[in-house]
Design a protein around this motif. Structure first.
Motif, PDB file in Angstrom:
ATOM      1  N   THR A  10      22.435 -11.561 -12.710  1.00 28.10           N
ATOM      2  CA  THR A  10      22.849 -10.573 -11.714  1.00 28.10           C
ATOM      3  C   THR A  10      23.683 -11.234 -10.627  1.00 28.10           C
ATOM      4  O   THR A  10      24.681 -10.678 -10.162  1.00 28.10           O
ATOM      5  CB  THR A  10      21.610  -9.878 -11.136  1.00 28.10           C
TER       6      THR A  10
ATOM      7  N   GLU B 180      27.681  -8.880 -15.266  1.00 26.90           N
ATOM      8  CA  GLU B 180      26.892  -8.282 -16.342  1.00 26.90           C
ATOM      9  C   GLU B 180      27.640  -7.130 -17.023  1.00 26.90           C
ATOM     10  O   GLU B 180      27.563  -6.960 -18.249  1.00 26.90           O
ATOM     11  CB  GLU B 180      25.543  -7.801 -15.812  1.00 26.90           C
TER      12      GLU B 180
ATOM     13  N   THR C 122      19.621 -12.602 -19.008  1.00 26.85           N
ATOM     14  CA  THR C 122      20.061 -12.444 -17.635  1.00 26.85           C
ATOM     15  C   THR C 122      18.983 -12.986 -16.709  1.00 26.85           C
ATOM     16  O   THR C 122      17.848 -13.270 -17.136  1.00 26.85           O
ATOM     17  CB  THR C 122      20.441 -10.999 -17.283  1.00 26.85           C
TER      18      THR C 122
ATOM     19  N   LEU D 273      17.309 -12.794 -12.543  1.00 22.40           N
ATOM     20  CA  LEU D 273      17.202 -12.069 -11.280  1.00 22.40           C
ATOM     21  C   LEU D 273      16.979 -13.063 -10.147  1.00 22.40           C
ATOM     22  O   LEU D 273      16.101 -13.925 -10.231  1.00 22.40           O
ATOM     23  CB  LEU D 273      16.056 -11.061 -11.338  1.00 22.40           C
TER      24      LEU D 273
ATOM     25  N   ALA E  72      20.353  -4.094 -14.071  1.00 18.48           N
ATOM     26  CA  ALA E  72      21.060  -5.051 -14.920  1.00 18.48           C
ATOM     27  C   ALA E  72      21.296  -4.477 -16.314  1.00 18.48           C
ATOM     28  O   ALA E  72      22.380  -4.624 -16.893  1.00 18.48           O
ATOM     29  CB  ALA E  72      20.270  -6.358 -15.006  1.00 18.48           C
TER      30      ALA E  72
ATOM     31  N   ARG F  14      24.129  -2.052 -16.229  1.00 20.88           N
ATOM     32  CA  ARG F  14      25.427  -2.728 -16.222  1.00 20.88           C
ATOM     33  C   ARG F  14      25.759  -3.301 -17.593  1.00 20.88           C
ATOM     34  O   ARG F  14      26.920  -3.264 -18.037  1.00 20.88           O
ATOM     35  CB  ARG F  14      25.427  -3.837 -15.161  1.00 20.88           C
TER      36      ARG F  14
END
Length: 278
Positions: free
Chosen positions: A48, A53, A74, A76, A93, A96
Motif C-alpha cells: 500500500t 497496487e 501486499t 500494510l 488494497a 485497488r
C-alpha cells in the motif's frame, strides 16, 4: 522457465523469485508486471505504501494469466496498525488490485515504539481465517519482535521479508526465521538504496560474473537462491526482467559463495527496523 517454489507453513508454496515493484508508479508498475509475467514471473510484490497496487492489478489483468496461477503479496504500513485497522486496509488494497484475496499479506514494519504489532497481527489472523489473505507474514521483524509475536498469538508468520544482500547477511535474523519455520525473503537483494552501497560494480562480483559468463546481478541473485532465500529483484526493463529470472541454469561454487560473503558490512548495516518511521 520453471521457477522453484519454497513451501510455506500454510501448506502452500511461494515462487523463489518474484518481481519487486517499488518505487514504480501505477503506469510503470502495470507495464513492468505485464512484461514480467510474459517472461515467466508468477510472484509479484507490492505494498500500500508504494502507491502502485492499482497498477499491479492492471498489469495482472493485461497479462491474461489467470489470477490463481499468480502469487501476489501486499503489505500494510503503520497507518493500519492497531485493533482491526488492517481490515479496511486490506479491503481497500484488494479493491485497488481488483482481487478477491492476496496470497501473502505482510506487516510492513514492526514499529515497536508504537507497541501495536501484536494487536495488528491478531487482526491479520482474522483476515487469514476469512480467506482474504491466503498466508500472513511480517517484514523487517527482528528476532525479539518475532519471539513476542509467536508467544502472544496463534499463527506463526509464513514469511519474514528483510533487507538482505552479500553486504547485509542478517545471519541472526535468518537463523531465528529458520527455527520457527518462517521463510526468509530478501528485499533490496542487489544492494543500493537504504543504508548500503550498490554491489554490482564490486570487483569480486564482477570477476565471478565474467568467469561464469553471467551478469553481476545474476551472480548476486544466485547467491540468494542458493541459500534457500526468496528474492524479489525489481526492474522495469524487459531484458533485465528476463535476466533476473534466469538463475537456475548455473551454480556458484563454495568459494564463490564465500567470496561474496566477504562483502558483509556487519550487523549494523542497512535499515534499523527499531528506528524506522516508515
Amino acid at each position: 522457465m520453471s521457477i522453484p517454489a519454497i513451501p510455506l507453513n500454510t501448506g502452500a508454496s511461494i515462487p523463489q523469485v518474484g518481481l519487486g515493484t517499488w518505487p514504480l508508479d501505477d503506469a510503470q508498475a502495470a507495464d513492468a508486471v505485464a512484461a514480467g509475467i510474459e517472461v515467466g514471473y508468477r510472484h509479484i510484490d507490492t505494498a500500500t505504501k508504494y502507491g502502485n497496487e492499482a497498477g499491479v492489478g492492471d498489469g495482472i489483468r493485461r497479462s491474461g494469466v489467470p489470477r490463481e496461477e499468480l502469487f501476489v503479496t501486499t503489505k500494510l504500513d503503520g497507518t493500519f496498525q492497531g485493533d482491526d485497522r488492517a481490515i479496511d486496509g486490506l479491503r481497500a488494497a484488494l479493491e485497488r488490485l481488483g482481487a478477491d484475496y492476496v496470497d501473502l499479506l505482510l506487516i510492513h514494519w514492526p514499529l515497536p515504539q508504537r507497541d501495536e504489532y501484536v494487536s495488528t497481527w491478531r487482526t491479520f489472523e482474522k483476515l487469514h481465517a476469512d480467506g482474504l489473505a491466503r498466508a500472513i507474514g511480517v517484514s523487517n521483524f527482528k528476532p525479539a519482535h518475532l519471539d513476542r509475536l509467536i508467544a502472544e498469538t496463534s499463527v506463526v508468520p509464513a514469511v519474514n521479508q528483510i533487507q538482505i544482500s552479500p553486504a547485509i547477511t542478517r545471519l541472526e535474523q535468518r537463523a531465528c526465521d529458520d527455527t520457527h519455520g518462517i521463510v526468509t525473503q530478501s528485499w533490496s537483494p542487489l544492494g543500493g538504496g537504504s543504508g548500503v552501497r550498490s554491489l554490482l560494480a564490486e570487483p569480486v562480483i564482477v570477476a565471478v560474473a565474467e568467469r561464469l559468463g553471467r551478469t553481476p546481478a545474476q551472480v548476486v541473485l544466485r547467491w540468494h537462491v542458493q541459500q534457500g532465500l526468496v528474492v524479489i529483484p525489481k526492474s522495469s526493463d524487459p531484458a533485465r526482467l528476463a535476466e533476473n529470472l534466469d538463475l537456475f541454469s548455473f551454480e556458484l561454487s563454495t568459494d564463490d559463495m564465500a567470496a561474496l560473503t566477504t562483502l558483509d558490512e556487519g550487523p549494523d548495516a542497512g535499515v534499523d527496523s527499531d528506528r524506522s518511521g516508515h
